[in-house]
Scaffold this motif. Sequence first.
Motif, PDB file in Angstrom:
ATOM      1  N   GLU A  37      19.739   6.224 -20.729  1.00  0.00           N
ATOM      2  CA  GLU A  37      19.574   5.762 -22.110  1.00  0.00           C
ATOM      3  C   GLU A  37      20.420   4.519 -22.375  1.00  0.00           C
ATOM      4  N   ASP A  38      21.647   4.498 -21.861  1.00  0.00           N
ATOM      5  CA  ASP A  38      22.504   3.326 -22.043  1.00  0.00           C
ATOM      6  C   ASP A  38      21.911   2.097 -21.353  1.00  0.00           C
ATOM      7  N   ASN A  40      18.711   1.567 -20.740  1.00  0.00           N
ATOM      8  CA  ASN A  40      17.561   1.127 -21.537  1.00  0.00           C
ATOM      9  C   ASN A  40      18.008   0.292 -22.726  1.00  0.00           C
ATOM     10  N   MET A  41      19.108   0.678 -23.355  1.00  0.00           N
ATOM     11  CA  MET A  41      19.584  -0.081 -24.515  1.00  0.00           C
ATOM     12  C   MET A  41      20.143  -1.439 -24.101  1.00  0.00           C
ATOM     13  N   GLY A  45      18.034  -3.322 -26.535  1.00  0.00           N
ATOM     14  CA  GLY A  45      18.865  -3.711 -27.679  1.00  0.00           C
ATOM     15  C   GLY A  45      18.727  -5.186 -28.038  1.00  0.00           C
ATOM     16  N   ARG A  50      16.479  -0.346 -31.396  1.00  0.00           N
ATOM     17  CA  ARG A  50      17.715   0.414 -31.578  1.00  0.00           C
ATOM     18  C   ARG A  50      17.504   1.854 -31.144  1.00  0.00           C
ATOM     19  N   SER A  51      18.585   2.515 -30.773  1.00  0.00           N
ATOM     20  CA  SER A  51      18.463   3.924 -30.389  1.00  0.00           C
ATOM     21  C   SER A  51      18.176   4.758 -31.629  1.00  0.00           C
ATOM     22  N   GLY A  52      17.740   5.971 -31.415  1.00  0.00           N
ATOM     23  CA  GLY A  52      17.237   6.814 -32.487  1.00  0.00           C
ATOM     24  C   GLY A  52      18.256   7.399 -33.436  1.00  0.00           C
ATOM     25  N   ARG A  55      21.768  12.683 -32.483  1.00  0.00           N
ATOM     26  CA  ARG A  55      20.926  13.590 -31.697  1.00  0.00           C
ATOM     27  C   ARG A  55      20.998  15.005 -32.253  1.00  0.00           C
TER      28      ARG A  55
END
Length: 137
Positions: A37-38, A40-41, A45, A50-52, A55
């Motif tokens: 995930e990091d 991908n950002m 980014g 932006r991330s969701g 969580r």
Amino acid sequence: NVAWMHILAARAARLQPPTVAGEVFFCYDSSPYAAYEDFNMLLLGPAGLRSGGPRPPAALLALLARLNAALRLLLRPLRPYAPLLNPYTLAVASTPFSVRTDKARRRFGYRPLFSWEQARRRTVDWIRRLDATRSTP
């Protein structure tokens, strides 16, 4: 870099099949070692994504995944139902993994054509162009 690796692998498969037959190769470059995930950002980014946000708790996700699996079984006779969140996808998304390899370099001479910085910039530009074409009426 991925396209270049495919070209080299195809060439090796044609010229020296035993070097690649039945093997799996991971494309690599000098990109930073990071959680999926990091990572991908790092790419998404700068393109404006932006991330969701916060969580949900793991127990809630597990419950929802099991409920979706049960719902899939119940709906099977009526209509296809393939939820994105199910026990398998939750397990895959929750399992940390990393891949480091130089097998492609050893087997068929793969070396990245673009540095991490160049590849990142080109990918971000490509994502922005995709977004711009989608926004145009």
